[in-house]
Motif scaffolding. Structure first.
Motif, PDB file in Angstrom:
ATOM      1  N   VAL A  22       0.839  -1.208   0.000  1.00 24.45           N
ATOM      2  CA  VAL A  22       0.000   0.000   0.000  1.00 24.45           C
ATOM      3  C   VAL A  22       0.873   1.257   0.000  1.00 24.45           C
ATOM      4  O   VAL A  22       0.484   2.301   0.520  1.00 24.45           O
ATOM      5  CB  VAL A  22      -0.976   0.002   1.200  1.00 24.45           C
ATOM      6  CG1 VAL A  22      -2.048  -1.054   1.018  1.00 24.45           C
ATOM      7  CG2 VAL A  22      -0.233  -0.183   2.519  1.00 24.45           C
ATOM      8  N   LEU A  23       2.055   1.131  -0.605  1.00 29.17           N
ATOM      9  CA  LEU A  23       2.973   2.277  -0.750  1.00 29.17           C
ATOM     10  C   LEU A  23       3.277   2.931   0.595  1.00 29.17           C
ATOM     11  O   LEU A  23       3.383   4.146   0.708  1.00 29.17           O
ATOM     12  CB  LEU A  23       2.397   3.308  -1.726  1.00 29.17           C
ATOM     13  CG  LEU A  23       2.128   2.806  -3.158  1.00 29.17           C
ATOM     14  CD1 LEU A  23       1.477   3.899  -3.989  1.00 29.17           C
ATOM     15  CD2 LEU A  23       3.427   2.342  -3.810  1.00 29.17           C
ATOM     16  N   ARG A  57      10.075   3.075  -4.451  1.00 24.90           N
ATOM     17  CA  ARG A  57       8.799   3.471  -5.045  1.00 24.90           C
ATOM     18  C   ARG A  57       8.053   4.490  -4.203  1.00 24.90           C
ATOM     19  O   ARG A  57       7.344   5.349  -4.737  1.00 24.90           O
ATOM     20  CB  ARG A  57       7.922   2.233  -5.263  1.00 24.90           C
ATOM     21  CG  ARG A  57       6.687   2.510  -6.082  1.00 24.90           C
ATOM     22  CD  ARG A  57       5.886   1.243  -6.275  1.00 24.90           C
ATOM     23  NE  ARG A  57       4.653   1.488  -7.014  1.00 24.90           N
ATOM     24  CZ  ARG A  57       3.626   0.667  -7.053  1.00 24.90           C
ATOM     25  NH1 ARG A  57       3.672  -0.492  -6.396  1.00 24.90           N
ATOM     26  NH2 ARG A  57       2.542   0.971  -7.737  1.00 24.90           N
ATOM     27  N   ALA A  58       8.197   4.387  -2.884  1.00 28.16           N
ATOM     28  CA  ALA A  58       7.457   5.299  -2.008  1.00 28.16           C
ATOM     29  C   ALA A  58       8.112   5.378  -0.646  1.00 28.16           C
ATOM     30  O   ALA A  58       8.391   4.345  -0.018  1.00 28.16           O
ATOM     31  CB  ALA A  58       6.011   4.855  -1.847  1.00 28.16           C
ATOM     32  N   TYR A 102       6.961   8.371  -4.058  1.00 27.47           N
ATOM     33  CA  TYR A 102       5.850   9.148  -3.510  1.00 27.47           C
ATOM     34  C   TYR A 102       6.129   9.577  -2.070  1.00 27.47           C
ATOM     35  O   TYR A 102       6.401   8.753  -1.198  1.00 27.47           O
ATOM     36  CB  TYR A 102       4.558   8.338  -3.563  1.00 27.47           C
ATOM     37  CG  TYR A 102       4.115   7.975  -4.951  1.00 27.47           C
ATOM     38  CD1 TYR A 102       3.740   8.955  -5.866  1.00 27.47           C
ATOM     39  CD2 TYR A 102       4.084   6.643  -5.368  1.00 27.47           C
ATOM     40  CE1 TYR A 102       3.335   8.630  -7.148  1.00 27.47           C
ATOM     41  CE2 TYR A 102       3.673   6.306  -6.651  1.00 27.47           C
ATOM     42  CZ  TYR A 102       3.315   7.300  -7.535  1.00 27.47           C
ATOM     43  OH  TYR A 102       2.923   6.984  -8.814  1.00 27.47           O
ATOM     44  N   VAL A 103       6.052  10.873  -1.835  1.00 31.43           N
ATOM     45  CA  VAL A 103       6.143  11.448  -0.485  1.00 31.43           C
ATOM     46  C   VAL A 103       4.950  12.394  -0.364  1.00 31.43           C
ATOM     47  O   VAL A 103       5.059  13.599  -0.553  1.00 31.43           O
ATOM     48  CB  VAL A 103       7.468  12.202  -0.286  1.00 31.43           C
ATOM     49  CG1 VAL A 103       7.618  12.639   1.173  1.00 31.43           C
ATOM     50  CG2 VAL A 103       8.657  11.336  -0.699  1.00 31.43           C
ATOM     51  N   LEU A 104       3.792  11.819  -0.065  1.00 34.31           N
ATOM     52  CA  LEU A 104       2.529  12.554  -0.192  1.00 34.31           C
ATOM     53  C   LEU A 104       1.763  12.587   1.124  1.00 34.31           C
ATOM     54  O   LEU A 104       1.799  11.624   1.906  1.00 34.31           O
ATOM     55  CB  LEU A 104       1.655  11.905  -1.266  1.00 34.31           C
ATOM     56  CG  LEU A 104       2.272  11.767  -2.664  1.00 34.31           C
ATOM     57  CD1 LEU A 104       1.318  11.029  -3.585  1.00 34.31           C
ATOM     58  CD2 LEU A 104       2.644  13.136  -3.233  1.00 34.31           C
ATOM     59  N   GLY A 105       1.041  13.680   1.351  1.00 33.40           N
ATOM     60  CA  GLY A 105       0.159  13.775   2.505  1.00 33.40           C
ATOM     61  C   GLY A 105       0.913  13.535   3.800  1.00 33.40           C
ATOM     62  O   GLY A 105       1.880  14.225   4.126  1.00 33.40           O
TER      63      GLY A 105
END
Length: 255
Positions: A22-23, A57-58, A102-105
């Protein structure tokens, strides 16, 4: 631990977020494990610096939306999930984030809890909560604004669009951008460099910088001056200055 992979290289503790399917979405159990492990490393005198990472990837693609989708305002208030995040602010040892993909939220907010950041060229950093009808709740509006300024933060927060690693470097949001195959090793090398420094001084520097962000200049200068004086009570200060005069490497003991 179910959601972390942990190891130690000499005086550097390395924590890897591990929910790859789930990344590395940040759910409450993962954050509980992470904070507990950071507190354990804080107590471990053999560790002087910490690296926090995910995978190529994340680093973390945000909070676990499935965990929150059916909540209401009262249940969120009672759950008080951000109390775990507050405990991270009490860690005095330097934390270096090694981020990629991904480095989000919540992932961006977790990254900003760290003290230095090494990013891979593939990194995408953003606060896309507005696309879900909400807003950041773990410091995204506050830390991002302090780090990159109101105008740039507003654009990221109101559009939800991510920025590239190159943009993040230009904005002062990350320290270094390196090829993806080197981002973790670069962060570990940086951690080893810091771990070789006097740890008491490193802790006081970290606290002084935090105060600089959170208080007035006068309060920050007062803390800095007192911390400077206090370090003259340390064995590391005696060793550091003696080694300098004797033209030899210092051997810091953290005392």
């Amino acid at each position: 631990m179910e959601f972390l992979r942990v190891r130690q290289e000499e005086a550097v503790g390395i924590i890897e977020l591990y929910r790859p399917k789930v990344l590395n979405a940040l759910n409450i159990p993962l954050m509980g494990e992470l904070v507990s492990e950071l507190e354990r490393m804080e107590r471990d005198d053999t560790i002087r610096a910490i690296v926090l990472t995910g995978n190529e990837r994340a680093f973390a693609a945000g909070a676990d939306i499935q965990e929150m989708a059916e909540e209401d305002a009262i249940s969120m208030l009672v759950k008080d999930q951000f109390a775990q995040w507050d405990r991270m602010n009490q860690i005095t040892k330097p934390i270096i984030a090694a981020v990629s993909g991904y480095v989000l939220g919540g992932g961006c907010e977790l990254m900003m809890h760290c003290d230095l950041i090494v990013a891979s060229e593939t990194t995408q950093i953003g606060q896309p909560e507005i696309n879900l009808g909400v807003m950041p709740g773990a410091g995204g509006t506050q830390r991002l604004t302090k780090l990159i300024g109101k105008i740039r933060a507003m654009e990221m927060l109101l559009t939800g669009e991510p920025i590239s690693a190159t943009e993040a470097l230009h904005f002062g949001l990350v320290n270094r951008v390196v090829p993806v195959e080197f981002y973790l090793s670069e962060a570990i090398d940086l951690a080893h460099n810091i771990a070789a420094k006097p740890p008491v001084a490193a802790r006081m520097i970290k606290k002084s910088v935090q105060i600089a962000q959170d208080t007035t200049l006068a309060e920050g200068l007062s803390y800095e001056r007192n911390a400077f004086y206090l370090l003259f009570a340390s064995a590391d200060q005696k060793e550091g200055m003696k080694a300098f005069m004797e033209k030899r490497p210092a051997d810091f003991k953290g005392k």
